[in-house]
Scaffold this active site. Structure first.
Site, PDB file in Angstrom:
ATOM      1  N   GLU A 276      31.137  12.392   0.056  1.00 37.32           N
ATOM      2  CA  GLU A 276      31.788  12.284   1.368  1.00 37.32           C
ATOM      3  C   GLU A 276      30.766  12.662   2.435  1.00 37.32           C
ATOM      4  O   GLU A 276      30.521  13.840   2.684  1.00 37.32           O
ATOM      5  CB  GLU A 276      32.999  13.215   1.441  1.00 37.32           C
ATOM      6  CG  GLU A 276      34.026  12.975   0.339  1.00 37.32           C
ATOM      7  CD  GLU A 276      35.108  14.058   0.304  1.00 37.32           C
ATOM      8  OE1 GLU A 276      35.001  15.044   1.073  1.00 37.32           O
ATOM      9  OE2 GLU A 276      36.051  13.930  -0.486  1.00 37.32           O
TER      10      GLU A 276
ATOM     11  N   GLU B 102      34.124  18.888  -7.749  1.00 41.03           N
ATOM     12  CA  GLU B 102      33.625  18.617  -6.393  1.00 41.03           C
ATOM     13  C   GLU B 102      32.633  19.709  -6.025  1.00 41.03           C
ATOM     14  O   GLU B 102      32.999  20.877  -5.950  1.00 41.03           O
ATOM     15  CB  GLU B 102      34.780  18.599  -5.387  1.00 41.03           C
ATOM     16  CG  GLU B 102      34.324  18.412  -3.951  1.00 41.03           C
ATOM     17  CD  GLU B 102      35.423  18.712  -2.913  1.00 41.03           C
ATOM     18  OE1 GLU B 102      35.200  18.426  -1.726  1.00 41.03           O
ATOM     19  OE2 GLU B 102      36.477  19.255  -3.306  1.00 41.03           O
TER      20      GLU B 102
ATOM     21  N   ARG C  51      30.457  21.305  -3.175  1.00 36.37           N
ATOM     22  CA  ARG C  51      30.669  21.275  -1.729  1.00 36.37           C
ATOM     23  C   ARG C  51      29.443  21.664  -0.903  1.00 36.37           C
ATOM     24  O   ARG C  51      29.504  21.708   0.310  1.00 36.37           O
ATOM     25  CB  ARG C  51      31.846  22.190  -1.385  1.00 36.37           C
ATOM     26  CG  ARG C  51      33.163  21.718  -2.007  1.00 36.37           C
ATOM     27  CD  ARG C  51      34.310  22.680  -1.740  1.00 36.37           C
ATOM     28  NE  ARG C  51      34.573  22.900  -0.333  1.00 36.37           N
ATOM     29  CZ  ARG C  51      35.228  22.065   0.471  1.00 36.37           C
ATOM     30  NH1 ARG C  51      35.701  20.914  -0.009  1.00 36.37           N
ATOM     31  NH2 ARG C  51      35.431  22.356   1.741  1.00 36.37           N
TER      32      ARG C  51
ATOM     33  N   GLU D 172      33.733  10.946   9.431  1.00 42.08           N
ATOM     34  CA  GLU D 172      33.527  10.807   7.998  1.00 42.08           C
ATOM     35  C   GLU D 172      34.087   9.460   7.543  1.00 42.08           C
ATOM     36  O   GLU D 172      35.186   9.061   7.934  1.00 42.08           O
ATOM     37  CB  GLU D 172      34.234  11.942   7.247  1.00 42.08           C
ATOM     38  CG  GLU D 172      34.089  11.874   5.727  1.00 42.08           C
ATOM     39  CD  GLU D 172      34.699  13.097   5.051  1.00 42.08           C
ATOM     40  OE1 GLU D 172      34.417  14.228   5.500  1.00 42.08           O
ATOM     41  OE2 GLU D 172      35.468  12.924   4.095  1.00 42.08           O
TER      42      GLU D 172
ATOM     43  N   HIS E  33      30.253  16.570   0.475  1.00 45.18           N
ATOM     44  CA  HIS E  33      30.994  17.017  -0.701  1.00 45.18           C
ATOM     45  C   HIS E  33      30.877  15.928  -1.759  1.00 45.18           C
ATOM     46  O   HIS E  33      31.147  14.758  -1.490  1.00 45.18           O
ATOM     47  CB  HIS E  33      32.462  17.262  -0.359  1.00 45.18           C
ATOM     48  CG  HIS E  33      32.651  18.286   0.720  1.00 45.18           C
ATOM     49  ND1 HIS E  33      33.806  18.390   1.465  1.00 45.18           N
ATOM     50  CD2 HIS E  33      31.830  19.254   1.186  1.00 45.18           C
ATOM     51  CE1 HIS E  33      33.694  19.375   2.330  1.00 45.18           C
ATOM     52  NE2 HIS E  33      32.498  19.907   2.185  1.00 45.18           N
TER      53      HIS E  33
ATOM     54  N   ARG F 120      38.368  26.637  -1.084  1.00 43.96           N
ATOM     55  CA  ARG F 120      37.243  25.864  -0.569  1.00 43.96           C
ATOM     56  C   ARG F 120      36.056  26.730  -0.161  1.00 43.96           C
ATOM     57  O   ARG F 120      35.060  26.221   0.342  1.00 43.96           O
ATOM     58  CB  ARG F 120      37.709  24.993   0.616  1.00 43.96           C
ATOM     59  CG  ARG F 120      38.490  23.760   0.157  1.00 43.96           C
ATOM     60  CD  ARG F 120      39.092  23.008   1.334  1.00 43.96           C
ATOM     61  NE  ARG F 120      39.341  21.596   1.025  1.00 43.96           N
ATOM     62  CZ  ARG F 120      40.379  21.143   0.361  1.00 43.96           C
ATOM     63  NH1 ARG F 120      41.281  21.993  -0.100  1.00 43.96           N
ATOM     64  NH2 ARG F 120      40.534  19.847   0.141  1.00 43.96           N
TER      65      ARG F 120
ATOM     66  N   ASP G  29       0.854  -1.195   0.000  1.00 46.25           N
ATOM     67  CA  ASP G  29       0.000   0.000   0.000  1.00 46.25           C
ATOM     68  C   ASP G  29       0.887   1.240   0.000  1.00 46.25           C
ATOM     69  O   ASP G  29       1.587   1.506   0.972  1.00 46.25           O
ATOM     70  CB  ASP G  29      -0.897  -0.030   1.244  1.00 46.25           C
ATOM     71  CG  ASP G  29      -1.698   1.251   1.418  1.00 46.25           C
ATOM     72  OD1 ASP G  29      -1.738   2.073   0.481  1.00 46.25           O
ATOM     73  OD2 ASP G  29      -2.287   1.431   2.497  1.00 46.25           O
TER      74      ASP G  29
ATOM     75  N   GLU H 137      29.432  13.186   6.067  1.00 43.10           N
ATOM     76  CA  GLU H 137      29.852  13.410   7.450  1.00 43.10           C
ATOM     77  C   GLU H 137      28.658  13.181   8.386  1.00 43.10           C
ATOM     78  O   GLU H 137      27.505  13.310   7.977  1.00 43.10           O
ATOM     79  CB  GLU H 137      30.379  14.839   7.613  1.00 43.10           C
ATOM     80  CG  GLU H 137      31.596  15.121   6.747  1.00 43.10           C
ATOM     81  CD  GLU H 137      31.958  16.596   6.670  1.00 43.10           C
ATOM     82  OE1 GLU H 137      33.087  16.887   6.250  1.00 43.10           O
ATOM     83  OE2 GLU H 137      31.111  17.454   7.002  1.00 43.10           O
TER      84      GLU H 137
ATOM     85  N   GLU I 279      36.317  14.009  12.006  1.00 40.72           N
ATOM     86  CA  GLU I 279      36.155  15.267  11.266  1.00 40.72           C
ATOM     87  C   GLU I 279      36.451  16.477  12.172  1.00 40.72           C
ATOM     88  O   GLU I 279      36.891  16.328  13.300  1.00 40.72           O
ATOM     89  CB  GLU I 279      34.743  15.353  10.669  1.00 40.72           C
ATOM     90  CG  GLU I 279      34.694  15.174   9.151  1.00 40.72           C
ATOM     91  CD  GLU I 279      35.520  16.204   8.398  1.00 40.72           C
ATOM     92  OE1 GLU I 279      35.691  17.341   8.884  1.00 40.72           O
ATOM     93  OE2 GLU I 279      36.018  15.870   7.299  1.00 40.72           O
TER      94      GLU I 279
END
Length: 445
Positions: free
Chosen positions: A134, A334, A336, A194, A243, A314, A55, A136, A187
């Site tokens: 990645e 990447e 972020r 992580e 990330h 970054r 259902d 965390e 981390e």
């Protein structure tokens, strides 16, 4: 169990060999919450032949009660024995594709949304969309509060890291389920961890993300602790991100790599990144889908909020890791800004569709921003044409509601339900009276 089964016959052989008694059929709702029901191993023939009915009206984002019949069709390639269940009379799981009673893919199934994005990629001549997220998370003493287990920091390997044993057990359990782990470490935040899975094609990785989250939680619970992927559980500390590394492959070669380019990025790679940058604001409610997600996406922490790209910086939304000679296959972007509480199927689908849009329409990639964007004055950012991600879920969902790209990515049924659910979440939050307001205003107003 290292070899991936490819057929129903493979699965039945593994069930007999391992003495498996129960099979859990896994799928997710529209928000990425894992759903499951269990069948007896003797029902496997029926399950593979016609799927198992359930259902759907009680599943968030699925059909209403008057059209609620759903079929869960198991994917034999996802069969794995669950390592935290008893070995005797064991338990395994398979991810399912959700179908209508007529046997057609159900448009409200997140796995189907990702499959559709992959189909578009294949139609454009690419073989594989590789994703390496990645994720965390935090470990707390229980689920009633945010009491941390340690005051450790990034890469700490001391008695400060109370989670190293549970992290090791988690990695071993992931490997038993066919997930290759490259790194695991403490981390930046206290009690924050992580575990990095090796990249895989997008559909397998979305399944792996769901497996990762439940595995992390199960092994934390074994120690009496609570693991959470909540994006920002602690005020004043870094939040938990996801990330996400991405690349496209064509005929076995990395379509992002160009040996003659200044940045070693091909025109395809540049256009793919440009697509994600151009559509980042309207996709924000997909990769950062909760009210709490926007407590993490604030300037000054590791989570980026400015829509730009860079090679080292970054503080930019997108980073392109530096090329190392002979490592052409690792050329990638990447992103972020996603967080680990997103629905990975919808997130990977939306990111792929945005990148393909950039390739199809020939989007131009702007110059990289190598300066710390947090240190730029608002006027300077405006002059440079650098936009910012939405500051709240309320702002984000209204941008999504206007997005033709997200409508095409999700399909009309899921798009309407998603916008409705997220508008309601924002409204529920907006009208709350918080402890912060009482502490600040009650004594003086």
């Amino acid at each position: 169990m290292s070899d991936r089964p490819t057929s129903a016959a493979d699965v039945k052989a593994l069930v007999d060999e391992g003495g498996i008694r129960f099979i859990r059929l896994w799928f997710t709702d529209i928000l990425g919450q894992l759903k499951s029901f269990s069948i007896n191993a003797e029902e496997l023939d029926d399950a593979f032949e016609g799927g198992m009915g359930f259902d759907g009206s009680s599943i968030t984002g699925f059909n209403a009660i008057e059209e609620s019949d759903m079929i869960a069709m198991p994917d034999p390639t996802t069969f794995r024995i669950i390592p935290w269940r008893p070995e005797e009379q064991g338990v395994a799981r398979m991810f399912c594709d959700i179908q209508t009673p007529e046997g057609t893919p159900y448009e409200g199934d997140p796995r189907h949304v990702l499959r559709r994005a992959i189909d578009r990629m294949h139609a454009m001549g690419f073989d594989t969309f590789n994703v390496g997220p990645e994720l965390e998370y935090f470990l707390f003493k229980d689920n009633k509060g945010t009491e941390t287990l340690d005051e450790g920091g990034y890469f700490d390997l001391t008695t400060l890291d109370a989670g190293s044993d549970v992290r090791r057990e988690t990695v071993l359990a992931l490997e038993q389920q066919g997930i290759h782990v490259e790194y695991s470490h403490h981390e930046v935040g206290p009690s924050q961890h992580e575990v990095d899975m090796r990249y895989a094609d997008a559909l397998k990785m979305a399944d792996d993300c769901m497996t990762y989250r439940i595995t992390v939680k199960e092994y934390a619970m074994k120690y009496g602790w609570h693991a959470t992927f909540m994006p920002k559980p602690l005020f004043g500390e870094n939040g938990s991100g996801m990330h996400t590394h991405m690349s496209l492959f064509k005929n076995g070669s990395n379509a992002f790599f160009d040996a003659d380019d200044t940045y070693f990025l091909s025109d395809i790679g540049k256009a793919f990144i440009a697509g994600q940058l151009r559509h980042a604001r309207e996709l924000s409610s997909i990769f950062a889908q909760w009210v709490n997600s926007y407590k993490r996406l604030v300037p000054g922490y590791e989570a980026p909020v400015y829509v730009a790209w860079s090679r080292r910086n970054r503080s930019a939304l997108v980073r392109v890791p530096l090329y190392h000679p002979g490592k052409e296959k690792t050329t990638r972007m990447e992103l972020r800004c996603p967080d680990p509480a997103c629905n990975p199927y919808l997130t990977f689908a939306a990111l792929l569709q945005a990148g393909l849009e950039g390739i199809e329409k020939g989007y131009e990639l702007p110059e990289p921003m190598e300066k710390n964007l947090y240190h730029l004055a608002p006027d300077d950012r405006k002059r440079l044409g650098i936009e910012q991600l939405p500051e709240t879920l309320g702002e984000a969902i209204e941008l999504t509601a206007e997005s033709e790209l997200v409508l095409r990515t999700l399909g009309e049924h899921m798009f309407n339900r998603y916008v409705e659910i997220k508008r309601q979440e924002w409204e529920d939050y907006r009208v709350q009276v918080t402890q912060w307001e009482l502490d600040r205003y009650l004594p003086v107003l």
